[in-house]
Design an enzyme around this catalytic site. Sequence first.
Site, PDB file in Angstrom:
ATOM      1  CE  LYS A  32      23.367  18.469   8.633  1.00 46.47           C
ATOM      2  NZ  LYS A  32      24.430  18.560   9.635  1.00 46.47           N
ATOM      3  CG  ASP A  59      27.044  16.117   8.862  1.00 49.36           C
ATOM      4  OD1 ASP A  59      28.114  15.804   8.322  1.00 49.36           O
ATOM      5  OD2 ASP A  59      26.680  17.307   9.030  1.00 49.36           O
ATOM      6  CE  LYS A  61      30.861  18.158   7.935  1.00 46.56           C
ATOM      7  NZ  LYS A  61      29.696  18.291   8.819  1.00 46.56           N
ATOM      8  CG  ASP A  64      41.481   7.842  12.621  1.00 47.66           C
ATOM      9  OD1 ASP A  64      42.664   7.462  12.440  1.00 47.66           O
ATOM     10  OD2 ASP A  64      41.025   8.112  13.747  1.00 47.66           O
ATOM     11  CB  THR A 119      31.372  26.096   2.979  1.00 43.56           C
ATOM     12  OG1 THR A 119      30.706  25.594   4.126  1.00 43.56           O
ATOM     13  CG2 THR A 119      30.831  25.388   1.753  1.00 43.56           C
ATOM     14  NE  ARG A 211      21.348  28.366  11.358  1.00 41.17           N
ATOM     15  CZ  ARG A 211      22.511  28.970  11.167  1.00 41.17           C
ATOM     16  NH1 ARG A 211      22.938  29.863  12.035  1.00 41.17           N
ATOM     17  NH2 ARG A 211      23.252  28.667  10.114  1.00 41.17           N
TER      18      ARG A 211
END
Length: 232
Positions: A32, A59, A61, A64, A119, A211
């Site tokens: 990603k 990614d 996002k 518009d 989230t 991570r």
Amino acid sequence: MGKDVIIACDFSSAEKTFEFLDKFTGKKPFVKIGMELYYAEGPAIVKEIKARGHKIFLDLKLHDIPNTVKKSMAVLSNLGVDICNLHAGGTIRMMEAALEGLTRPDGSRPLLIAVTQLTSTDQESMENDLLIKAPIDEVVMHYAENAKKAGLDGVVCSPLEAGKVHDRCGNEFITVTPGVRFADGDIGDQKRVMTPEQAKLIGSDYIVVGRPITAAEDPVAAYERCVREFVD
Ligand code: C5P
């Protein structure tokens, strides 16, 4: 739908990214690329990682007006990425325009998935800042249904929501879930987490893991452990 582990390459430069990917001799994990790396290195980083043989979830996002999103998605589609995303909050019309832009002249296109509510947004901030008064779980499911109506392929969601999304939108509608941690690992700043094994049981189609792999002493072993627990 092939289940897979996607590594979140949240690095600040191409140099750091390739130093990391070079550890995977002979393997080509799905990666990603997020805003940090894309804005630092531009489309070249996508082309280089693609040329090395990796699948890519870009990614960015998008959110518009429909015309701008359509034209921008056409540019991203030409980079040969495998998954793109946008905010479902941009409306059904924006999502439909995005799909049009993504579709290549030969009819092929990357998968397109939607972010419902981030989230990091909770009930309180959604009500006070966005003036959305419905329960957040309902809002997430409504946005997922809007994405489905627009013809999208799935959503990014918490692994805890994946089962419910499949109940409402069908098993073919894919769920891509971050917030994954090993049972014996550090949670870090993630609040609601699941192990790869739990994410598999609940029906996630792809897990996005950052991570626990990128900061591991042995990233290749950590990646292989994810694959063993989630895919095999
Ligand atoms: O390092 P970690 O495993 O927490 O990384 C998770 C990745 O998934 C990060 O790239 C993060 O931005 C992304 N993500 C997330 N939660 C969301 C959406 C995306 O953690 N709701």
